[in-house]
Design an enzyme around this catalytic site. Structure first.
Site, mmCIF file in Angstrom:
data_model
loop_
_atom_site.group_PDB
_atom_site.id
_atom_site.type_symbol
_atom_site.label_atom_id
_atom_site.label_comp_id
_atom_site.label_asym_id
_atom_site.label_seq_id
_atom_site.Cartn_x
_atom_site.Cartn_y
_atom_site.Cartn_z
ATOM 1 C CG MET A 124 -0.381 -0.084 2.559
ATOM 2 S SD MET A 124 -1.719 0.074 3.783
ATOM 3 C CE MET A 124 -0.862 -0.400 5.286
ATOM 4 N NE ARG A 155 -4.304 2.807 11.559
ATOM 5 C CZ ARG A 155 -4.988 3.907 11.297
ATOM 6 N NH1 ARG A 155 -6.295 3.953 11.566
ATOM 7 N NH2 ARG A 155 -4.389 4.952 10.760
ATOM 8 C CG HIS A 205 4.641 0.301 11.109
ATOM 9 N ND1 HIS A 205 4.920 -0.779 10.327
ATOM 10 C CD2 HIS A 205 4.407 -0.202 12.341
ATOM 11 C CE1 HIS A 205 4.864 -1.883 11.021
ATOM 12 N NE2 HIS A 205 4.550 -1.564 12.252
ATOM 13 C CD GLU A 206 0.461 0.047 8.227
ATOM 14 O OE1 GLU A 206 -0.458 0.742 7.776
ATOM 15 O OE2 GLU A 206 1.324 -0.477 7.516
ATOM 16 N N GLY A 207 -0.010 4.499 11.272
ATOM 17 C CA GLY A 207 -0.648 5.514 12.106
ATOM 18 C C GLY A 207 0.004 5.555 13.463
#
Length: 598
Positions: free
Chosen positions: A161, A297, A439-441
């Site tokens: 992604m 997440r 990572h991933e927010g």
């Protein structure tokens, strides 16, 4: 060398706490048995122990390099991916007509946990590919799925992604990558993407990027973002990879840890036209990508738990074997030193690790079970299930990421100087896990999402569902002996959390969003502690009910569960008090700190 994870604990979580075997009564899983699920886990353990775990240090020490324009990885990476592919894990949770086994998501993620514990770097490639395929299954057209999905499910192609850009990491409203319509209905993609894990390598025949871009002339902000399928190589008429699609590697990011997963800077449209295909309708890109991001997440939280589990098992094995010192009161200096696990402070650090990683595992698997309930549970309960899953997702991602870092610090401390050296892998796990709060927010983004959106979503229905489920488990525990301290600790924590959150949310309009969100970190820690405490209550109930008829190793296992639950209630839950007090006061100290005062 210790096993990659504790299979006894995994079975306990799946079959004694979650009752995963009951999923076989649902139509989609009716051809399965518990023995099938255990066989899948045994297969995952074998592949992970043979093809992933022995090469974790190699992946760390021989990070990706570029030679003649190609990313070079250790040969063990290709061998690991081949073993994963041959075992069928890329498609395991998909329907049989797609080549899968129609496994429940909770069983699939329990299997994936073996690879995360064994080699977090190499596990990143299938992790991203599976998420990419899941998004396509949900949103891509039948024709796109025909050309792109099947090779992903077979593990011949890999996926990524591509969201972030050099000037816009988490600020996706500011992305500058553009998509210009072409005469054949496709789009010319131009721009630069940063921090793209798995963005370039030779592990697969093709790489399918899911790219967020703004259609030329489209609306500003996140509403103007669309999602595109962009292959590394364009497809020939027969679907095989053909000529380059001008997705150009601009550089590698060299990381503190997680080195086995190549991380890239990619230019789209360099040296020629990069062609992409729109997924779904224009302007829906961010909503579509969140399908993959939310899945990722939960996966990040599980990855953190497995790094913590690996560190815990190594430090536990070391503590059993390492002899040093004597018990307090021992007066004979010639008496043999005792294993350091005999020392109370070492046991305290081991207990904190156990409470953290087994509590985190329970939470991660519970979230995965909610995914199964969302798709195959009772129709009338699915809306509430979805809201509960939305509420828990930022906690599942962030609580383990933060607290496992402390657990890994304890693992190093238990091992002393040895833990600080590269003679043991715990220092590597510590470096690897430091990515997980980012990572991933980031943790801050998850905290703001929890307090600013998820707690009030659908009129606070998600929180109401959570409270009802906790209350139901508290009530169910009343008839179980030996849980008084655990139950009372959980009751206090629940009252403390609601006593802080409800008044804050009631004053939110008067306080304003900045003042409210200044307490987001405390909200995440507060509710995270409550939710993990709830997971320990559930484990304690299962262990207490099983203990009277257990003997030998099983009895020791259940007593260990009860002691860890007691430890969490007495040592960890009280720490939420400070966060409750800060939230109740809507404390503005951080907000009021002027930037020029630093």
């Amino acid at each position: 060398m210790p096993p990659v994870l504790n299979r006894r604990d995994l079975n306990f979580q799946l079959f004694e706490v979650l009752d995963t075997a009951a999923l076989t009564t649902r139509a989609r899983f009716s051809g399965h048995t518990r023995e099938d699920y255990e066989a899948v886990l045994t297969l995952a353990a074998g592949v992970a122990e043979r093809h992933f775990a022995p090469y974790a240090r190699e992946a760390d020490e021989h990070e990706p390099t570029v030679q003649d324009g190609r990313v070079v990885l250790p040969p063990s990476a290709q061998a690991a991916m081949q073993a994963f592919r041959e075992a069928g894990f890329f498609s395991a949770h998909h329907d049989e007509e797609l080549g899968g086994l129609a496994l429940p998501w909770v069983v699939t993620q329990a299997a994936m946990a073996h690879f995360q514990a064994a080699n977090i770097g190499y596990s990143g490639y299938p992790f991203l590919t599976i998420g990419n395929a899941n998004l396509q299954r949900q949103f891509a057209s039948p024709e796109q799925q025909r050309r792109y999905l099947q090779p992903l499910l077979e593990g011949r192609w890999f996926g990524t992604m591509a969201l972030s850009e050099p000037q816009a990491g988490s600020g996706l409203a500011d992305i500058a990558t553009t998509a210009t319509p072409r005469s054949d209905g496709t789009y010319a993609i131009r721009g630069t993407k940063m921090w793209i894990s798995g963005g370039e390598h030779e592990l697969a025949e093709n790489i399918v990027h899911l790219v967020l871009a703004r259609i030329a002339g489209g609306e500003a902000g996140v509403r103007g973002i669309s999602l595109f399928l962009v292959p590394r190589y364009r497809l020939r008429p027969d679907g095989s990879p053909g000529e380059t699609n001008h997705v150009v590697l601009a550089g590698l990011n060299h990381k503190l840890g997680y080195r086995g997963t190549v991380n890239t800077l990619l230019n789209f449209g360099e040296g020629g036209e990069t062609v992409g295909e729109l997924v779904g309708a224009p302007g829906q890109g961010l909503a579509q990508m969140f399908h993959m991001m939310n899945e990722a997440r939960i996966g990040v939280g599980m990855g953190a738990v497995m790094l913590g589990t690996a560190g815990y098992l190594h430090s536990l094995a070391y503590a059993r074997e390492r002899r040093q010192g004597r018990r307090p009161g021992a007066r004979d200096p010639l008496s043999p030193p005792v294993p350091i696990i005999e020392h109370a402070d070492v046991r305290r650090m081991l207990l904190r690790q156990k409470a953290t990683v087994e509590g985190g595992l329970a939470l991660g698997l519970y979230a995965c079970a909610l995914v199964d309930d969302l798709h195959t549970g009772l129709e009338e309960e699915r809306a509430d299930t979805g809201l509960l899953l939305d509420l828990l997702t930022p906690i599942v991602k962030s609580w383990p990421s933060r607290h496992v870092q402390e657990a890994l610090s304890d693992a190093i401390q238990v091992m002393g100087g040895a833990g600080y050296t590269r003679d043991f892998p715990v220092e590597m796990y510590y470096r690897d896990n430091r990515l997980n709060p980012i990572h991933e927010g980031t943790e801050g983004i998850q905290a703001a999402d929890l307090l600013g959106r998820k707690l009030t979503q659908a009129g606070g229905r998600g929180m109401a569902v959570l409270l009802a489920r906790i209350e139901a488990d508290l009530s169910a525990s009343k008839g179980v002996e030996g849980l008084d301290e655990i139950r009372s600790g959980m009751r206090w924590a629940l009252q403390t959390a609601t006593g802080a959150l409800h008044p804050l949310l009631a004053r939110a309009a008067d306080l304003g969003p900045e003042r409210v969100l200044a307490g987001a970190h405390s909200a995440l820690e507060l509710l995270g502690g409550v939710v993990v405490g709830w997971m320990w209550l559930r484990q304690a109930v299962a262990a207490a009910r099983a203990l009277p008829s257990a003997g030998g190793e099983d009895a020791a296992f259940y007593r260990g569960k009860l002691q860890a639950a007691r430890f969490f209630a007495l040592y960890e839950l009280p720490g939420i008090r400070v966060h409750a007090e800060l939230l109740a006061a809507a404390d503005p100290t951080a907000l009021d700190m002027s930037p020029d005062w630093f």
